[in-house]
Design a protein around this motif. Structure first.
Motif, PDB file in Angstrom:
ATOM      1  N   LEU A 191     109.778 -60.330  13.692  1.00 50.57           N
ATOM      2  CA  LEU A 191     108.488 -61.001  13.874  1.00 50.57           C
ATOM      3  C   LEU A 191     108.332 -61.563  15.285  1.00 50.57           C
ATOM      4  N   HIS A 192     109.369 -62.210  15.804  1.00 45.82           N
ATOM      5  CA  HIS A 192     109.264 -62.799  17.138  1.00 45.82           C
ATOM      6  C   HIS A 192     108.974 -61.718  18.185  1.00 45.82           C
TER       7      HIS A 192
ATOM      8  N   LEU B 262     103.346 -71.617  17.897  1.00 50.09           N
ATOM      9  CA  LEU B 262     104.615 -71.652  18.623  1.00 50.09           C
ATOM     10  C   LEU B 262     105.505 -72.797  18.142  1.00 50.09           C
ATOM     11  N   TYR B 263     104.893 -73.925  17.811  1.00 53.67           N
ATOM     12  CA  TYR B 263     105.667 -75.062  17.308  1.00 53.67           C
ATOM     13  C   TYR B 263     106.266 -74.751  15.931  1.00 53.67           C
ATOM     14  N   VAL B 264     105.424 -74.347  14.996  1.00 54.04           N
ATOM     15  CA  VAL B 264     105.904 -74.114  13.632  1.00 54.04           C
ATOM     16  C   VAL B 264     106.874 -72.934  13.590  1.00 54.04           C
ATOM     17  N   SER B 265     106.560 -71.865  14.323  1.00 53.67           N
ATOM     18  CA  SER B 265     107.466 -70.714  14.349  1.00 53.67           C
ATOM     19  C   SER B 265     108.792 -71.072  15.007  1.00 53.67           C
ATOM     20  N   GLY B 266     108.733 -71.950  16.018  1.00 52.17           N
ATOM     21  CA  GLY B 266     109.969 -72.367  16.668  1.00 52.17           C
ATOM     22  C   GLY B 266     110.850 -73.200  15.760  1.00 52.17           C
TER      23      GLY B 266
ATOM     24  N   ARG C 150     113.189 -71.327  19.773  1.00 54.00           N
ATOM     25  CA  ARG C 150     113.457 -72.715  19.368  1.00 54.00           C
ATOM     26  C   ARG C 150     112.950 -73.694  20.432  1.00 54.00           C
ATOM     27  N   ALA C 151     113.188 -73.379  21.698  1.00 55.60           N
ATOM     28  CA  ALA C 151     112.764 -74.272  22.779  1.00 55.60           C
ATOM     29  C   ALA C 151     111.246 -74.403  22.833  1.00 55.60           C
TER      30      ALA C 151
END
Length: 228
Positions: A43-44, A29-33, A62-63
């Motif tokens: 993808l999301h 979640l961090y890297v994808s954000g 992003r959040a």
């Protein structure tokens, strides 16, 4: 060499479960954000469906990066603390399954477009371990045509199973059952129970393209249901 040295038995499985169940999800979640605007189209939404969630807005993705950064930082420090005494691998002198489970999470920080590996800058020994794991490589790969691969799969047969040791309430070999991950995925895999004991369940499935396939699942981290 084995991924499961006797000297690390128990600890290696516990660390593997931590890496796969607790470390990977907030990392993704961090890297994808951070890379929200650079991911493949759809993808999301696809990842949200995997977890049974509605499609997220790009702002929500992003959040999620900021929220999950606070979850990954303590876990990165745990990893660094394990290596602080200079040992070459997480549990000693030789790599085990825990190293590979943790490394595949650390590898993910490369990101798709924006590199997120700066979170490892305070931990030089962790970075040294990361590079040591990367140097293991992937072995010698041989390319094979897709149709040839499918033909070889059709010609192969699952190996004879070990004797089963069903636990109380378990389905018996020969009965039909379905299995899915207990953490997020919603899709069941259904088949005939080929093998079952306290640690593993294997389902025999038939596919027209590849014939009979035995699909093995660990008991921990997966749910099963009888198909009656």
């Amino acid at each position: 060499p084995t991924f499961y040295p006797a000297a690390t038995a128990g600890a290696d499985e516990a660390l593997t479960r931590w890496a796969e169940q607790q470390f990977m999800r907030p990392t993704a979640l961090y890297v994808s954000g951070i890379n929200a605007d650079h991911m493949p189209v759809g993808l999301h939404e696809d990842r949200a469906r995997l977890h049974g969630l509605p499609p997220p807005s790009i702002e929500a993705v992003r959040a999620a990066a900021i929220r999950n950064l606070h979850l990954v930082k303590p876990q990165i420090k745990w990893l660094a603390d394990m290596l602080a005494d200079g040992r070459p691998y997480l549990l000693g002198a030789v790599p085990c399954i825990a190293d590979f489970a943790a490394y595949h999470v650390v590898w993910f920080y490369r990101g798709r477009h924006i590199d997120c590996r700066g979170v490892f800058d305070p931990y030089p020994k962790l970075r040294t371990w990361r590079d040591r794991m990367a140097a293991i490589g992937h072995g010698a790969r041989t390319d094979i045509d897709a149709e040839v691969a499918l033909a070889e799969a059709r010609a192969a047969k699952p190996a004879a199973p070990r004797p089963s040791q069903p636990q109380e309430g378990d389905p018996e070999p020969g009965e039909r059952a379905r299995v899915r991950p207990s953490d997020n995925a919603k899709d069941w895999v259904e088949g005939e129970v080929l093998f079952i004991d306290a640690h593993e369940i294997a389902l025999l499935r038939h596919d027209p393209e590849v014939g009979n396939v035995a699909v093995h699942f660990p008991r921990l981290g997966y749910d099963w249901r009888s198909c009656r």
